[in-house]
Design a protein around this motif. Structure first.
Motif, mmCIF file in Angstrom:
data_model
loop_
_atom_site.group_PDB
_atom_site.id
_atom_site.type_symbol
_atom_site.label_atom_id
_atom_site.label_comp_id
_atom_site.label_asym_id
_atom_site.label_seq_id
_atom_site.Cartn_x
_atom_site.Cartn_y
_atom_site.Cartn_z
ATOM 1 N N SER A 60 -15.002 13.083 -2.843
ATOM 2 C CA SER A 60 -14.317 13.163 -4.135
ATOM 3 C C SER A 60 -15.230 12.605 -5.218
ATOM 4 O O SER A 60 -15.708 11.464 -5.105
ATOM 5 C CB SER A 60 -13.004 12.371 -4.094
ATOM 6 N N GLY A 70 -14.304 11.793 -8.142
ATOM 7 C CA GLY A 70 -13.574 10.680 -8.744
ATOM 8 C C GLY A 70 -13.755 9.389 -7.954
ATOM 9 O O GLY A 70 -13.961 8.315 -8.536
ATOM 10 N N GLN A 71 -13.687 9.496 -6.633
ATOM 11 C CA GLN A 71 -13.880 8.307 -5.794
ATOM 12 C C GLN A 71 -15.317 7.807 -5.885
ATOM 13 O O GLN A 71 -15.565 6.599 -5.890
ATOM 14 C CB GLN A 71 -13.521 8.627 -4.346
ATOM 15 N N ALA A 130 -15.616 5.916 -9.044
ATOM 16 C CA ALA A 130 -14.933 4.621 -8.894
ATOM 17 C C ALA A 130 -15.778 3.646 -8.087
ATOM 18 O O ALA A 130 -15.853 2.449 -8.415
ATOM 19 C CB ALA A 130 -13.566 4.827 -8.247
#
Length: 404
Positions: free
Chosen positions: A207, A209-210, A213
């Motif tokens: 991901s 997004g991960q 992060a």
């Protein structure tokens, strides 16, 4: 400095299991490192074949390291999410294919593209192996384990530079690249059979997004930004001159590609001397002392290399350069493994990204300095730079860990 994490305090696997692990990953590191310094001794030969200047061909080192660096922010999170061993296997096979294309390239453009793709593939090996070492070894054993792994990577660099210099008169630089392609392909298959297909680590879908992060959490660590800045400077200062070594020795003493290869091999030999003595040096000087020692040694080596002399006098200088560099580098990469326990592949990948981004900036910077200040002037400026790096790094990283 942060205390060792809980993961560092867990019971380590048996010494025999860790030794087998280091042997297996060492073979991969050897295969990947073969391609890193392969072209340095034969830059003049490639320049003649493709009718380019040595400076243009030397920029291929920047090209390779640029792609190595900027593939890291993606490869690290993929390794964390998917499987480090399987990604390492795939990267080695891809590296084999792109090196074979470079060996057969009929134009400088295709050769450059193939070297860039090789840089991306090679970037999926050593940084992920370092992350795997961080996963398996507690902090107190980690620097010595990384030094042992470094023996394999430095052997690869020795063989890459030496084979290129010695074998190119016999089979040409294209033949040397073909041999390296075969070794990379075999090592990828062997590593998959030994570790990749047996990997039972928990996987999750990749991901973006991960990944973002994870990087946000890593950079929130107060030691992250100073560490990444330092390793970028290390890359530019420690490796900027390498693509010019053959041309410098040729201009000074008429050195051949074989002799230039021998000199460049001295760097890896010096690194191996460090690797075998790392445990003793760490115990005697601690982390702060090791980094400072490395800066002082590098400063003296650049000062000595600035004095024109017969080519063979450069061999001991480059041995000491290798010893000095790894006194600094091994400490910095050990710190990179402590920035995150849950996304160690990403933290080490970002470390490698900045190291190779700095390395990519090094040759153009050296070329500019040589035009402005001359060969000796550029080396004197680099001597000042590496001394500043060695003396400032312990303070910036707030290293206070005593000798282990």
């Amino acid at each position: 400095m942060l205390a060792p994490s809980p993961a560092d305090s867990e019971a380590a696997p048996s010494p025999a299991a860790l030794t087998r692990f280091l042997i297996i990953v060492g073979f991969c590191g050897f295969a990947s490192a073969l391609s890193m310094r392969t072209l340095d001794p034969v830059m003049p030969l490639i320049a003649v074949e493709f009718e380019r200047s040595v400076v243009e061909v030397a920029l291929l080192t920047t090209w390779f390291t640029f792609f190595y660096a900027f593939g890291q922010p993606i490869l690290g999170p993929i390794g964390d999410a998917f499987s480090k061993p399987r990604l390492i296997s795939l990267a080695l096979v891809a590296m084999s294919a792109t090196t074979a294309v470079a060996a057969a390239a009929g134009s400088f453009g295709l050769f450059s593209v193939a070297r860039g793709l090789t840089g991306i593939a090679a970037g999926g090996v050593i940084p992920l192996v370092i992350a795997m070492i961080g996963d398996r070894f507690p902090y107190e054993q980690r620097q010595v384990a990384l030094a042992r792994f470094m023996v394999a990577t430095l052997t690869g660099q020795i063989m890459g530079g030496l084979a290129s210099g010695v074998l190119s008169p016999l089979i040409g630089w294209r033949g040397v690249l073909s041999v390296i392609a075969a070794i990379a392909g075999v090592s990828g298959i062997v590593f998959y059979l030994a570790m990749g297909r047996r990997d039972v680590s928990k996987r999750r879908p990749f991901s973006i997004g991960q990944a973002i992060a994870n990087y946000r959490d890593i950079l929130a660590n107060p030691r992250a930004l100073p560490l990444y800045l330092l390793v970028a400077c290390e890359g530019a200062l420690a490796f900027g001159f390498f693509p010019y070594v053959a041309a410098i020795l040729l201009a000074r003493d008429g050195a051949t590609s074989v002799e230039a290869g021998i000199v460049i091999t001295g760097y890896a030999i010096g690194g191996m001397i460090f690797a075998f003595s790392a445990k003793w040096i760490l115990k005697s000087l601690g982390e702060k002392g090791m980094i400072r020692l490395g800066g002082v040694i590098l400063c003296l080596c650049f000062l000595l290399f600035s004095i024109p002399a017969p080519w063979w006098t450069a061999l001991p200088i480059f041995m000491m350069i290798g010893f000095g560099v790894y006194n600094i580098h091994n400490n910095l990469q050990t710190q990179a493994t402590t920035l995150s326990e849950t996304a160690r592949g990403s933290s080490v990948a970002l470390f490698a990204c900045l190291l190779f981004a700095g390395s990519a900036c090094g040759p153009p910077l050296v070329g500019l300095l040589m035009r402005l200040a001359g060969e000796s002037g550029a080396l004197l400026l680099y001597a000042a730079g590496v001394l500043a790096l060695g003396l400032s790094a312990p303070r910036l990283l707030k290293l206070d860990r005593k000798a282990n």
